[in-house]
Design a protein around this motif. Sequence first.
Motif, PDB file in Angstrom:
ATOM      1  N   ALA A 107     -34.471  24.057 -23.106  1.00  0.00           N
ATOM      2  CA  ALA A 107     -35.261  23.208 -21.963  1.00  0.00           C
ATOM      3  C   ALA A 107     -34.729  22.216 -21.295  1.00  0.00           C
ATOM      4  O   ALA A 107     -34.702  21.621 -20.356  1.00  0.00           O
ATOM      5  N   SER A 108     -34.024  21.647 -21.958  1.00  0.00           N
ATOM      6  CA  SER A 108     -33.750  20.343 -22.009  1.00  0.00           C
ATOM      7  C   SER A 108     -31.928  20.330 -21.237  1.00  0.00           C
ATOM      8  O   SER A 108     -31.701  19.728 -19.939  1.00  0.00           O
ATOM      9  N   ILE A 109     -31.367  21.607 -21.848  1.00  0.00           N
ATOM     10  CA  ILE A 109     -30.223  21.844 -20.519  1.00  0.00           C
ATOM     11  C   ILE A 109     -30.657  22.194 -19.383  1.00  0.00           C
ATOM     12  O   ILE A 109     -30.056  22.285 -18.228  1.00  0.00           O
ATOM     13  N   ALA A 110     -31.962  22.819 -19.499  1.00  0.00           N
ATOM     14  CA  ALA A 110     -31.919  23.740 -17.938  1.00  0.00           C
ATOM     15  C   ALA A 110     -32.624  22.303 -17.748  1.00  0.00           C
ATOM     16  O   ALA A 110     -32.392  22.880 -15.556  1.00  0.00           O
ATOM     17  N   ILE A 111     -33.089  22.051 -17.727  1.00  0.00           N
ATOM     18  CA  ILE A 111     -34.021  20.326 -16.967  1.00  0.00           C
ATOM     19  C   ILE A 111     -31.690  19.340 -16.543  1.00  0.00           C
ATOM     20  O   ILE A 111     -32.270  19.094 -15.572  1.00  0.00           O
ATOM     21  N   PRO A 115     -34.976  14.018 -21.410  1.00  0.00           N
ATOM     22  CA  PRO A 115     -34.522  14.461 -20.144  1.00  0.00           C
ATOM     23  C   PRO A 115     -35.799  14.106 -19.161  1.00  0.00           C
ATOM     24  O   PRO A 115     -35.954  14.384 -17.846  1.00  0.00           O
ATOM     25  N   ALA A 116     -36.477  13.027 -19.438  1.00  0.00           N
ATOM     26  CA  ALA A 116     -37.696  12.518 -19.089  1.00  0.00           C
ATOM     27  C   ALA A 116     -37.001  12.329 -17.460  1.00  0.00           C
ATOM     28  O   ALA A 116     -37.479  12.455 -16.124  1.00  0.00           O
ATOM     29  N   PRO A 117     -35.868  11.305 -17.193  1.00  0.00           N
ATOM     30  CA  PRO A 117     -35.775  10.570 -15.676  1.00  0.00           C
ATOM     31  C   PRO A 117     -35.246  11.886 -14.898  1.00  0.00           C
ATOM     32  O   PRO A 117     -35.041  11.672 -14.267  1.00  0.00           O
ATOM     33  N   GLN A 118     -34.534  12.952 -15.819  1.00  0.00           N
ATOM     34  CA  GLN A 118     -34.240  14.444 -14.306  1.00  0.00           C
ATOM     35  C   GLN A 118     -35.255  14.860 -14.582  1.00  0.00           C
ATOM     36  O   GLN A 118     -35.194  15.899 -13.605  1.00  0.00           O
ATOM     37  N   LEU A 119     -36.511  15.042 -15.374  1.00  0.00           N
ATOM     38  CA  LEU A 119     -37.451  16.077 -15.013  1.00  0.00           C
ATOM     39  C   LEU A 119     -38.257  15.103 -13.830  1.00  0.00           C
ATOM     40  O   LEU A 119     -38.366  15.601 -12.821  1.00  0.00           O
ATOM     41  N   GLN A 120     -38.406  13.812 -13.811  1.00  0.00           N
ATOM     42  CA  GLN A 120     -39.513  13.037 -13.128  1.00  0.00           C
ATOM     43  C   GLN A 120     -38.731  13.333 -11.432  1.00  0.00           C
ATOM     44  O   GLN A 120     -39.399  13.299 -10.640  1.00  0.00           O
ATOM     45  N   ALA A 121     -37.330  13.206 -11.297  1.00  0.00           N
ATOM     46  CA  ALA A 121     -36.345  13.324 -10.117  1.00  0.00           C
ATOM     47  C   ALA A 121     -36.235  14.342  -9.827  1.00  0.00           C
ATOM     48  O   ALA A 121     -36.275  14.527  -7.810  1.00  0.00           O
TER      49      ALA A 121
END
Length: 263
Positions: free
Chosen positions: A103-107, A197-203
């Motif tokens: 999931a982190s890799i996908a994000i 992963p929060a910043p990239q998920l948010q972006a």
Amino acid sequence: MAEIRCGYVDGEWGQVHYRRSGDAGPWVALFHESPLSSAVYQHVLPLLGQHARAVAFDTPGYGASSPPQGPGQEIPDYARVLAGAAAALGMERPVLGGVHTGASIAIAASAFIPAAGLIPTGIPLYTPEERPRFLAGYAPPLVTDGEGAQFAWAIARYRRIWGPDLPAELLHVAVTELMRAGTRYDWGYNAAFRYDPAPQLQAFDGPVLLLNAEFDSLAEKDPLAMRLARDARTAVLPGLPGQPHLRQPARYAELVLGFLDRL
């Protein structure tokens, strides 16, 4: 059902192994949890392949993919290499999905390849207090001996973290893939524990489907993920302790295809 075909693409760390199914339709790229391989999607891929072009990758150092030179690589490094593999296969605006480390890799991969959407399962949105604890104790070094004690350790480990009622087929897949990774098994784990992963998920500006099992070990992070993502919805498989792609592959594939239809 559609057949599964396997292959390799060349990347900056060597060859990246993949399984794929389907010759037409939208692209789906799937990334697995540590320390397993794309084998965890072997029952999902033929179902997706009836309506989409689905590819499951072995993370470098796992399955049949070449490893990086050492354990210090971070999730964005893995994501960059795998996004490059996806591009080499001609994947255009894929939906990126993955479980836990995957999931982190996908994000993270959404920063390297334009993505139509995300389907993460169990995002490791650890707090600053949780990360050191996981790094210190979750994935101890693998110790091997001539009596095969490592196999008994791996069996006990998966019965502990995936539940004592773990079906024999799932236990076999988990243990054999961990043994295949060997002393590298903790590399992906620790990269995931270090990564936020929060910043990239948010972006990410596309739709997100949080597809999870009701009692997944990271299900408690889904409310935070809902707040971070700009366009998110949830799909929960009730009663499952985790591993929806392994325990209910038909339902998992159905939900993925439903998300693709929406797109």
